[in-house]
Write an enzyme that holds these catalytic residues in place. Sequence first.
Site, PDB file in Angstrom:
ATOM      1  N   ASP A 197      -9.823   7.956  -5.285  1.00  0.00           N
ATOM      2  CA  ASP A 197      -9.379   9.268  -4.777  1.00  0.00           C
ATOM      3  C   ASP A 197     -10.549  10.254  -4.770  1.00  0.00           C
ATOM      4  OD1 ASP A 197      -7.222   7.769  -5.882  1.00  0.00           O
ATOM      5  OD2 ASP A 197      -6.009   9.565  -6.134  1.00  0.00           O
ATOM      6  N   ASP A 218      -9.027   5.791  -1.022  1.00  0.00           N
ATOM      7  CA  ASP A 218      -7.687   6.244  -1.438  1.00  0.00           C
ATOM      8  C   ASP A 218      -7.538   7.677  -0.941  1.00  0.00           C
ATOM      9  OD1 ASP A 218      -5.221   6.697  -2.865  1.00  0.00           O
ATOM     10  OD2 ASP A 218      -5.773   5.102  -4.233  1.00  0.00           O
ATOM     11  N   ASP A 219      -6.602   8.439  -1.513  1.00  0.00           N
ATOM     12  CA  ASP A 219      -6.406   9.794  -1.005  1.00  0.00           C
ATOM     13  C   ASP A 219      -7.734  10.550  -0.931  1.00  0.00           C
ATOM     14  OD1 ASP A 219      -3.465   9.853  -0.875  1.00  0.00           O
ATOM     15  OD2 ASP A 219      -3.573   9.662  -3.045  1.00  0.00           O
ATOM     16  N   HIS A 240      -6.970   7.552   2.407  1.00  0.00           N
ATOM     17  CA  HIS A 240      -5.539   7.735   2.656  1.00  0.00           C
ATOM     18  C   HIS A 240      -5.192   9.157   3.085  1.00  0.00           C
ATOM     19  CE1 HIS A 240      -4.500   4.072  -0.165  1.00  0.00           C
ATOM     20  NE2 HIS A 240      -5.292   3.753   0.839  1.00  0.00           N
ATOM     21  N   ARG A 273       0.189  13.230   4.674  1.00  0.00           N
ATOM     22  CA  ARG A 273       1.260  12.581   3.914  1.00  0.00           C
ATOM     23  C   ARG A 273       1.802  13.512   2.837  1.00  0.00           C
ATOM     24  NH1 ARG A 273       0.780   6.963   0.609  1.00  0.00           N
ATOM     25  NH2 ARG A 273      -1.243   7.859   0.107  1.00  0.00           N
ATOM     26  N   LYS A 275       4.508  13.310  -0.235  1.00  0.00           N
ATOM     27  CA  LYS A 275       5.254  12.295  -0.976  1.00  0.00           C
ATOM     28  C   LYS A 275       6.064  12.925  -2.098  1.00  0.00           C
ATOM     29  CE  LYS A 275       1.042  10.251  -1.923  1.00  0.00           C
ATOM     30  NZ  LYS A 275       0.161   9.285  -2.584  1.00  0.00           N
TER      31      LYS A 275
END
Length: 383
Positions: A197, A218-219, A240, A273, A275
């Site tokens: 991340d 990742d993020d 991500h 995104r 979540k």
Amino acid sequence: MVSSSLILSVVALAASVIAAPAAPAITPAPVASAVAKRGTSCTFSGANGYASASKSQASCATIVLNNVAVPSGVTLDLSKMKAGTNVIFQGTTTWGYKEWKGPLLQIQGSGIKVSGASGAVLDGQGAKWWDGEGDSGKVKPKFFAAHKLTGSTITNLHIKNTPVQAVSINGCDGLTITNMTIDDSAGDAGAKGHNTDGFDIGSSNNVVIDGARVYNQDDCVAINSGTNIVFKNCLCSGGHGLSIGSVGGRDNNVVDTVTFSNNQVTKSVQAIRVKAKAGTTGKINKVTYSDITMSAISKYGILIEQNYDGGDLHGTATSNLPITGLTLSNISGKGAVSSSGNNVVVTCGSSSSCTGWKWSNVSVTGGKKYASCSNVPSVTACS
Ligand SMILES: *[C@@H]1O[C@H](CO)[C@@H](O)[C@H](O)[C@H]1NC(C)=O
Ligand SMILES: *[C@@H]1O[C@H](CO)[C@@H](O)[C@H](O)[C@H]1NC(C)=O
Ligand SMILES: *[C@@H]1O[C@H](CO)[C@@H](O)[C@H](O)[C@H]1NC(C)=O
């Protein structure tokens, strides 16, 4: 080696440190006093630099970390500095290899100004840990804990090859990070880098990240809780995308007033995104994405879900962690999503758990329509 022209000065500890010619740790300034004066600049170098910096930090107005080689299994710990201290990274900062949780670098304080000198690199040497398993497999140290920073700035830091997550922002109030580079792109080879991340943000208020460039797996940024957070003028590549969450099931489950603006997301699994963890409580209020350009997205252009459970779109969406006031404008992603991915996916637990949304000028195409959207607000549609 430190060039002889470099002026090294430190006050505290000066008497107890002997500078070896090959790798001088700290060199005492020709000052008799053992008490630091305001304006004292301290330079720490080489293999002893981390320990000297840890010990002397409270007596330096400016701390220069010059080619510091941090040994294995310890934190370069700058959490006890005086308010208003300047921290300058010069040359290459490295850390030794050990399986442990880290962090490799910790900075905390009030009015702290951290910066990278021209050409400075903080090199986590992640390849020594990368095994393709991220949070599993070898125990990997988190890289940078930027915790409890208030009224502080971090400018021009160039970070590369973090073993796992790069920058954790927690308990901060008033932190501006400008022009940071996080480059874990070397971890793409053989899919070895994982859970890298870029920025993980929790329990923090008034945070601005401006002009970051993140190359990872990742993020790019993940905001788990906090208020008044801005992420702008940034590039996210390889990971991500721009994430809220996952929110829910933690100590703090409130995200309020977050703006992502003028960012580019490319070569990523998702671009946008949000979540919410299924079966949890909390809230996600007033999140805005504006002027976002996406390209080469493999799975989801835009994914807003109330059924996250560690993985996307698992089980039934629930409604006790409402997503309110979600604004998307000027989202450009024509042909951006791969044909096996989905363009826009929304799963809400009920018609009242996703309210006050405003979407305008959102264009994301290339992928196929997702079949199991639920309670989608009328401002958008699954596509
Ligand atoms: C950040 O980078 C931009 C573009 O290179 C530059 O204009 C700006 O001055 C930099 N900001 C800081 C605070 O160094
Ligand atoms: C959307 O883009 C247009 C044209 O560039 C601009 O005028 C408008 O302010 C943008 N809207 C937002 C909310 O940024
Ligand atoms: C729509 O957004 C794109 C960029 O995302 C912008 O170039 C365009 O001007 C916007 N159109 C309007 C009508 O705001």
